[in-house]
Scaffold this motif. Structure first.
Motif, PDB file in Angstrom:
ATOM      1  N   ASP A   1      -0.006  14.803  26.032  1.00 31.02           N
ATOM      2  CA  ASP A   1      -1.252  15.149  25.349  1.00 31.02           C
ATOM      3  C   ASP A   1      -1.519  14.108  24.277  1.00 31.02           C
ATOM      4  OD1 ASP A   1      -3.383  16.484  23.918  1.00 31.02           O
ATOM      5  OD2 ASP A   1      -2.645  18.360  24.771  1.00 31.02           O
ATOM      6  N   ASP A   2      -2.773  13.704  24.137  1.00 37.04           N
ATOM      7  CA  ASP A   2      -3.105  12.734  23.097  1.00 37.04           C
ATOM      8  C   ASP A   2      -3.345  13.401  21.747  1.00 37.04           C
ATOM      9  OD1 ASP A   2      -5.519  13.855  23.832  1.00 37.04           O
ATOM     10  OD2 ASP A   2      -6.287  12.026  24.741  1.00 37.04           O
ATOM     11  N   ASP A   3      -3.211  14.710  21.696  1.00 37.07           N
ATOM     12  CA  ASP A   3      -3.335  15.453  20.450  1.00 37.07           C
ATOM     13  C   ASP A   3      -1.927  15.821  19.968  1.00 37.07           C
ATOM     14  OD1 ASP A   3      -3.677  17.339  18.422  1.00 37.07           O
ATOM     15  OD2 ASP A   3      -5.395  18.283  19.394  1.00 37.07           O
ATOM     16  N   ALA A   4      -1.499  15.191  18.884  1.00 36.24           N
ATOM     17  CA  ALA A   4      -0.145  15.401  18.364  1.00 36.24           C
ATOM     18  C   ALA A   4       0.115  16.854  17.986  1.00 36.24           C
ATOM     19  CB  ALA A   4       0.102  14.493  17.167  1.00 36.24           C
ATOM     20  N   VAL A   5      -0.906  17.578  17.575  1.00 36.30           N
ATOM     21  CA  VAL A   5      -0.740  18.989  17.207  1.00 36.30           C
ATOM     22  C   VAL A   5      -0.333  19.807  18.434  1.00 36.30           C
ATOM     23  CG1 VAL A   5      -1.905  21.050  16.332  1.00 36.30           C
ATOM     24  CG2 VAL A   5      -2.309  18.838  15.249  1.00 36.30           C
ATOM     25  N   ASN A   6      -0.976  19.554  19.576  1.00 33.54           N
ATOM     26  CA  ASN A   6      -0.613  20.268  20.801  1.00 33.54           C
ATOM     27  C   ASN A   6       0.832  19.996  21.195  1.00 33.54           C
ATOM     28  OD1 ASN A   6      -3.181  21.313  20.970  1.00 33.54           O
ATOM     29  ND2 ASN A   6      -3.878  19.850  22.498  1.00 33.54           N
ATOM     30  N   LEU A   7       1.260  18.739  21.090  1.00 35.48           N
ATOM     31  CA  LEU A   7       2.646  18.399  21.409  1.00 35.48           C
ATOM     32  C   LEU A   7       3.617  19.121  20.482  1.00 35.48           C
ATOM     33  CD1 LEU A   7       2.320  14.556  22.044  1.00 35.48           C
ATOM     34  CD2 LEU A   7       2.647  16.350  23.759  1.00 35.48           C
ATOM     35  N   MET A   8       3.262  19.177  19.197  1.00 36.25           N
ATOM     36  CA  MET A   8       4.114  19.828  18.214  1.00 36.25           C
ATOM     37  C   MET A   8       4.232  21.332  18.490  1.00 36.25           C
ATOM     38  SD  MET A   8       3.735  19.912  14.063  1.00 36.25           S
ATOM     39  CE  MET A   8       2.206  20.830  14.153  1.00 36.25           C
ATOM     40  N   VAL A   9       3.121  21.969  18.846  1.00 34.33           N
ATOM     41  CA  VAL A   9       3.141  23.409  19.126  1.00 34.33           C
ATOM     42  C   VAL A   9       4.044  23.705  20.320  1.00 34.33           C
ATOM     43  CG1 VAL A   9       1.728  25.348  19.942  1.00 34.33           C
ATOM     44  CG2 VAL A   9       0.911  23.901  18.066  1.00 34.33           C
ATOM     45  N   ILE A  10       3.903  22.920  21.383  1.00 34.60           N
ATOM     46  CA  ILE A  10       4.741  23.121  22.571  1.00 34.60           C
ATOM     47  C   ILE A  10       6.214  22.967  22.214  1.00 34.60           C
ATOM     48  CG2 ILE A  10       5.377  22.097  24.798  1.00 34.60           C
ATOM     49  CD1 ILE A  10       2.319  21.579  25.158  1.00 34.60           C
ATOM     50  N   GLU A  11       6.530  21.922  21.463  1.00 32.16           N
ATOM     51  CA  GLU A  11       7.922  21.695  21.096  1.00 32.16           C
ATOM     52  C   GLU A  11       8.460  22.805  20.194  1.00 32.16           C
ATOM     53  OE1 GLU A  11      10.887  18.204  19.534  1.00 32.16           O
ATOM     54  OE2 GLU A  11       8.891  17.716  20.269  1.00 32.16           O
ATOM     55  N   GLN A  12       7.672  23.241  19.224  1.00 31.57           N
ATOM     56  CA  GLN A  12       8.137  24.285  18.305  1.00 31.57           C
ATOM     57  C   GLN A  12       8.316  25.638  18.996  1.00 31.57           C
ATOM     58  OE1 GLN A  12       5.536  24.260  14.873  1.00 31.57           O
ATOM     59  NE2 GLN A  12       6.652  22.568  13.948  1.00 31.57           N
ATOM     60  N   LEU A  13       7.530  25.893  20.033  1.00 27.96           N
ATOM     61  CA  LEU A  13       7.653  27.166  20.748  1.00 27.96           C
ATOM     62  C   LEU A  13       8.795  27.164  21.763  1.00 27.96           C
ATOM     63  CD1 LEU A  13       3.912  28.084  21.415  1.00 27.96           C
ATOM     64  CD2 LEU A  13       5.506  29.237  19.867  1.00 27.96           C
ATOM     65  N   LEU A  14       8.992  26.057  22.454  1.00 25.32           N
ATOM     66  CA  LEU A  14       9.922  26.063  23.583  1.00 25.32           C
ATOM     67  C   LEU A  14      11.295  25.472  23.290  1.00 25.32           C
ATOM     68  CD1 LEU A  14       7.426  25.274  26.458  1.00 25.32           C
ATOM     69  CD2 LEU A  14       8.345  27.477  25.747  1.00 25.32           C
ATOM     70  N   ALA A  15      11.399  24.521  22.389  1.00 24.64           N
ATOM     71  CA  ALA A  15      12.704  23.936  22.077  1.00 24.64           C
ATOM     72  C   ALA A  15      13.695  24.989  21.556  1.00 24.64           C
ATOM     73  CB  ALA A  15      12.569  22.776  21.106  1.00 24.64           C
ATOM     74  N   PRO A  16      13.283  25.914  20.678  1.00 29.57           N
ATOM     75  CA  PRO A  16      14.222  26.943  20.222  1.00 29.57           C
ATOM     76  C   PRO A  16      14.700  27.875  21.346  1.00 29.57           C
ATOM     77  CG  PRO A  16      12.361  26.811  18.720  1.00 29.57           C
ATOM     78  CD  PRO A  16      12.020  25.976  19.917  1.00 29.57           C
ATOM     79  N   GLN A  17      13.973  27.900  22.450  1.00 33.15           N
ATOM     80  CA  GLN A  17      14.365  28.729  23.593  1.00 33.15           C
ATOM     81  C   GLN A  17      15.344  27.997  24.514  1.00 33.15           C
ATOM     82  OE1 GLN A  17      13.309  31.885  23.487  1.00 33.15           O
ATOM     83  NE2 GLN A  17      12.231  31.265  21.642  1.00 33.15           N
ATOM     84  N   GLY A  18      15.701  26.750  24.149  1.00 35.79           N
ATOM     85  CA  GLY A  18      16.672  25.998  24.920  1.00 35.79           C
ATOM     86  C   GLY A  18      16.078  24.995  25.897  1.00 35.79           C
ATOM     87  N   TRP A  19      14.766  24.810  25.876  1.00 37.64           N
ATOM     88  CA  TRP A  19      14.116  23.852  26.763  1.00 37.64           C
ATOM     89  C   TRP A  19      14.263  22.449  26.199  1.00 37.64           C
ATOM     90  CZ3 TRP A  19      10.469  25.181  30.841  1.00 37.64           C
ATOM     91  CH2 TRP A  19      10.365  26.548  31.064  1.00 37.64           C
ATOM     92  N   LYS A  20      14.428  21.475  27.077  1.00 32.27           N
ATOM     93  CA  LYS A  20      14.351  20.071  26.669  1.00 32.27           C
ATOM     94  C   LYS A  20      12.885  19.675  26.787  1.00 32.27           C
ATOM     95  CE  LYS A  20      15.725  15.382  27.740  1.00 32.27           C
ATOM     96  NZ  LYS A  20      16.516  14.502  28.606  1.00 32.27           N
ATOM     97  N   ILE A  21      12.337  19.088  25.731  1.00 35.25           N
ATOM     98  CA  ILE A  21      10.925  18.697  25.719  1.00 35.25           C
ATOM     99  C   ILE A  21      10.829  17.178  25.643  1.00 35.25           C
ATOM    100  CG2 ILE A  21       8.688  19.000  24.598  1.00 35.25           C
ATOM    101  CD1 ILE A  21       9.981  21.651  25.507  1.00 35.25           C
ATOM    102  N   LEU A  22      10.133  16.596  26.613  1.00 33.13           N
ATOM    103  CA  LEU A  22       9.819  15.169  26.589  1.00 33.13           C
ATOM    104  C   LEU A  22       8.348  15.058  26.239  1.00 33.13           C
ATOM    105  CD1 LEU A  22      11.556  14.166  29.953  1.00 33.13           C
ATOM    106  CD2 LEU A  22      12.488  13.928  27.641  1.00 33.13           C
ATOM    107  N   SER A  23       8.033  14.590  25.053  1.00 29.60           N
ATOM    108  CA  SER A  23       6.648  14.511  24.593  1.00 29.60           C
ATOM    109  C   SER A  23       6.119  13.095  24.731  1.00 29.60           C
ATOM    110  CB  SER A  23       6.550  14.946  23.125  1.00 29.60           C
ATOM    111  OG  SER A  23       6.925  16.296  22.991  1.00 29.60           O
TER     112      SER A  23
END
Length: 101
Positions: free
Chosen positions: A40-62
């Motif tokens: 996503d070219d919107d850094a806020v969207n990338l941050m939201v995805i990472e903040q929601l899913l990384a704590p659940q154990g997902w690896k996030i490649l942004s």
């Protein structure tokens, strides 16, 4: 067949397909952890995805554009398990990302 629809694999022997950079395992099958490629070219969207899913154990490649996403897809040793892709990227072609996945 599915192989016939993947660019670069159609008409190749199984041995050649196995050695192809496109023939690689999913991240989960190797590491037992789900992986998302988030583009996503919107850094806020990338941050939201990472903040929601990384704590659940997902690896996030942004990635912030299609070119960066293609580099990640081709350089990583595994395929991501899921891809979240912005429909309208300012830089790079999201169609190339989809075709590579």
């Amino acid at each position: 067949s599915l192989v016939d629809t993947v660019p670069g694999l159609a008409g190749q022997s199984l041995e050649t397909q196995a050695m192809s950079p496109l023939a690689k395992p999913s991240h989960f099958s190797v590491f037992g952890q789900l992986c998302i490629l988030s583009v996503d070219d919107d850094a806020v969207n990338l941050m939201v995805i990472e903040q929601l899913l990384a704590p659940q154990g997902w690896k996030i490649l942004s990635c912030q554009d299609g070119e960066e996403a293609l580099d990640v897809l081709l350089d990583d040793e595994t395929w991501p398990d899921f891809v979240f892709l912005d429909y309208q990227l300012n830089t790079g072609d999201n169609g190339d990302v989809v075709r590579t996945c």
